[in-house]
Write a protein that holds these residues in place. Structure first.
Motif, PDB file in Angstrom:
ATOM      1  N   ASN A  82       8.339   0.305 -13.056  1.00  0.00           N
ATOM      2  CA  ASN A  82       8.147  -0.336 -14.360  1.00  0.00           C
ATOM      3  C   ASN A  82       6.690  -0.569 -14.750  1.00  0.00           C
ATOM      4  N   GLY A  83       5.774  -0.377 -13.830  1.00  0.00           N
ATOM      5  CA  GLY A  83       4.381  -0.648 -14.127  1.00  0.00           C
ATOM      6  C   GLY A  83       4.038  -2.119 -14.013  1.00  0.00           C
ATOM      7  N   SER A  84       4.971  -2.939 -13.526  1.00  0.00           N
ATOM      8  CA  SER A  84       4.708  -4.364 -13.284  1.00  0.00           C
ATOM      9  C   SER A  84       5.561  -4.799 -12.119  1.00  0.00           C
ATOM     10  N   GLY A  85       5.236  -5.943 -11.548  1.00  0.00           N
ATOM     11  CA  GLY A  85       5.962  -6.444 -10.407  1.00  0.00           C
ATOM     12  C   GLY A  85       7.239  -7.172 -10.786  1.00  0.00           C
ATOM     13  N   GLU A  86       7.544  -7.237 -12.065  1.00  0.00           N
ATOM     14  CA  GLU A  86       8.719  -7.974 -12.520  1.00  0.00           C
ATOM     15  C   GLU A  86       9.833  -7.025 -12.902  1.00  0.00           C
ATOM     16  N   GLU A  87      11.059  -7.468 -12.667  1.00  0.00           N
ATOM     17  CA  GLU A  87      12.209  -6.656 -13.058  1.00  0.00           C
ATOM     18  C   GLU A  87      12.364  -6.676 -14.569  1.00  0.00           C
ATOM     19  N   THR A  88      12.826  -5.574 -15.116  1.00  0.00           N
ATOM     20  CA  THR A  88      13.091  -5.520 -16.546  1.00  0.00           C
ATOM     21  C   THR A  88      14.598  -5.512 -16.765  1.00  0.00           C
ATOM     22  N   GLU A  89      14.998  -6.007 -17.907  1.00  0.00           N
ATOM     23  CA  GLU A  89      16.452  -6.050 -18.212  1.00  0.00           C
ATOM     24  C   GLU A  89      16.797  -5.056 -19.278  1.00  0.00           C
ATOM     25  N   ASP A 121       0.817  -1.202   0.000  1.00  0.00           N
ATOM     26  CA  ASP A 121       0.000   0.000   0.000  1.00  0.00           C
ATOM     27  C   ASP A 121       0.860   1.266   0.000  1.00  0.00           C
ATOM     28  N   THR A 122       2.161   1.106  -0.279  1.00  0.00           N
ATOM     29  CA  THR A 122       3.097   2.231  -0.230  1.00  0.00           C
ATOM     30  C   THR A 122       3.548   2.609  -1.640  1.00  0.00           C
ATOM     31  N   PHE A 123       3.541   3.910  -1.936  1.00  0.00           N
ATOM     32  CA  PHE A 123       3.905   4.382  -3.265  1.00  0.00           C
ATOM     33  C   PHE A 123       5.071   5.363  -3.229  1.00  0.00           C
ATOM     34  N   SER A 124       5.758   5.410  -2.106  1.00  0.00           N
ATOM     35  CA  SER A 124       6.940   6.263  -1.960  1.00  0.00           C
ATOM     36  C   SER A 124       8.184   5.403  -2.137  1.00  0.00           C
ATOM     37  N   GLN A 167       6.943  -4.192  -5.070  1.00  0.00           N
ATOM     38  CA  GLN A 167       6.249  -2.904  -5.059  1.00  0.00           C
ATOM     39  C   GLN A 167       7.097  -1.827  -5.734  1.00  0.00           C
ATOM     40  N   SER A 168       8.400  -1.836  -5.493  1.00  0.00           N
ATOM     41  CA  SER A 168       9.289  -0.870  -6.149  1.00  0.00           C
ATOM     42  C   SER A 168       9.253  -1.040  -7.657  1.00  0.00           C
ATOM     43  N   ASN A 169       9.308  -2.287  -8.113  1.00  0.00           N
ATOM     44  CA  ASN A 169       9.253  -2.562  -9.552  1.00  0.00           C
ATOM     45  C   ASN A 169       7.911  -2.157 -10.142  1.00  0.00           C
ATOM     46  N   LEU A 170       6.850  -2.348  -9.401  1.00  0.00           N
ATOM     47  CA  LEU A 170       5.521  -1.953  -9.863  1.00  0.00           C
ATOM     48  C   LEU A 170       5.459  -0.442 -10.074  1.00  0.00           C
ATOM     49  N   ILE A 171       6.047   0.299  -9.156  1.00  0.00           N
ATOM     50  CA  ILE A 171       6.041   1.761  -9.260  1.00  0.00           C
ATOM     51  C   ILE A 171       6.903   2.225 -10.432  1.00  0.00           C
TER      52      ILE A 171
END
Length: 110
Positions: A103-110, A71-74, A97-101
């Motif tokens: 990248n727009g998804s919960g997965e890491e991008t390469e 529930d955190t967006f900071s 949550q950091s990746n969601l903020i």
């Protein structure tokens, strides 16, 4: 202290502002904010939850910490928690949550 605004709206009262998700407040600000009549009702309805003895996620049990992280967006707050957190489940939730903020998804991008 950590205060969680579980609602979808920014809340203002007594010169204090809570954004949706996790917020860091001083005990003095919480006392002023929570004394406001409209805020009292939100606290009673558990839309606003004060984790009065908690300064970081490590001060909460794992389930409460994960709920707060989701529930955190900071990003700065998430990074601060990541630096002190040791539990793998909570660290995974912080990373997701950091990746969601970012990248727009919960997965890491390469």
């Amino acid at each position: 202290m950590l205060v969680q605004n579980k609602g979808k709206y920014v809340r203002h009262a007594a010169g204090v502002m809570l954004v949706p998700g996790a917020n860091q407040l001083s005990p003095t600000d919480w006392k002023k904010f929570s004394a406001h009549p409209l805020i009292k009702e939100l606290v009673e309805d558990e839309e606003i939850v004060a984790h009065e003895s908690a300064k970081t996620t490590k001060d909460l049990n794992a389930n409460e910490a994960i709920e707060l992280v989701k529930d955190t967006f900071s990003l700065s707050l998430l990074e601060e928690w990541k630096a002190t957190e040791k539990r793998s489940t909570v660290l995974a939730a912080i990373t997701e949550q950091s990746n969601l903020i970012v990248n727009g998804s919960g997965e890491e991008t390469e």
